[in-house]
Design an enzyme around this catalytic site. Sequence first.
Site, PDB file in Angstrom:
ATOM      1  N   HIS A 157      38.988  31.896  42.621  1.00 58.35           N
ATOM      2  CA  HIS A 157      39.548  31.221  41.613  1.00 58.35           C
ATOM      3  C   HIS A 157      39.472  29.605  42.086  1.00 58.35           C
ATOM      4  O   HIS A 157      40.333  28.844  41.450  1.00 58.35           O
ATOM      5  CB  HIS A 157      41.139  31.713  40.946  1.00 58.35           C
ATOM      6  CG  HIS A 157      40.897  32.829  40.361  1.00 58.35           C
ATOM      7  ND1 HIS A 157      40.238  33.282  39.213  1.00 58.35           N
ATOM      8  CD2 HIS A 157      41.550  33.960  40.657  1.00 58.35           C
ATOM      9  CE1 HIS A 157      40.397  34.355  38.734  1.00 58.35           C
ATOM     10  NE2 HIS A 157      41.314  34.951  39.691  1.00 58.35           N
ATOM     11  N   ASP A 175      48.410  35.577  48.787  1.00 51.51           N
ATOM     12  CA  ASP A 175      48.383  34.858  47.552  1.00 51.51           C
ATOM     13  C   ASP A 175      49.318  34.556  46.803  1.00 51.51           C
ATOM     14  O   ASP A 175      49.952  35.343  46.222  1.00 51.51           O
ATOM     15  CB  ASP A 175      47.121  35.701  46.618  1.00 51.51           C
ATOM     16  CG  ASP A 175      46.018  36.096  47.268  1.00 51.51           C
ATOM     17  OD1 ASP A 175      46.166  36.500  48.584  1.00 51.51           O
ATOM     18  OD2 ASP A 175      45.003  36.351  46.634  1.00 51.51           O
TER      19      ASP A 175
END
Length: 266
Positions: free
Chosen positions: A68, A8
């Site tokens: 997200h 990420d």
Amino acid sequence: MRILFIGDVMGEPGQDMFVETVPVLKRSLHPQLTIANGENATRGRGINETVYKKLLKAGADVITMGNHTWDNREIQDFISSTKKLIRPANFSAGQVPGMGHTIVNVNGVKVGVLNIQGRVFMNPSDDPFAVAEGLISKLEKEVNVIFVDFHGEATSEKEAFAWNFDGRVSAVIGTHTHVQTNDARILPGGTAFLSDVGFTGPYDGILGMRRNSVISRFKNQMPTRFEVETDGQQALGAIMIDVDDRTGRAKKIKNIRVDPDHPYME
């Protein structure tokens, strides 16, 4: 085939670390395919087109997402027009833009890249096992190599998924927790597995966020705005996987950490 997967990317510090470090890794490791999770890439939540193109220019071939995905509304303007950005396939089927998988041609070898999100301690989504079963059954007829980014909180769910599809996919690599785990292995059927690859961004934050805000939330339970830590040192979490092009079975898996305590030596 060698696959490099980057954890990420977190905000602007993560972008900078990616731009600085990924070309070094690629010169040293010579991957044929580089994948990165970009769900935190723009200000820690979501991704916009500018950052998406920045990561591609710096060396990513495919970018995966996670919980997200929709936090930056701009993604809706371009996710359906590119095959290099995918979101979890088990988001409400047919109700959201974009695709949950893509097929990449790597030197004549077709590679399926699949993005799945877990349901344990996560926002509601469709059954990851059922959705993956349908997609993998189709991909098996088109490709020999299948890579899965499983974006989830619970280690047990990630392990269960990997064991369930052992021998049918080349790798199941976890994302989301931002902490690299030490359980990299190749399962008996030839599927490479790691619970979480870690993240790329602020080494001196707490999971990439400013420490004071996170600590305050734990101490007093009051609402607190979390912001990406922009000061201090940076880190990059990644995994390298060697896969047999013909059988799709993993032959090697190796954790990669680049941070002040683990400097990368070419």
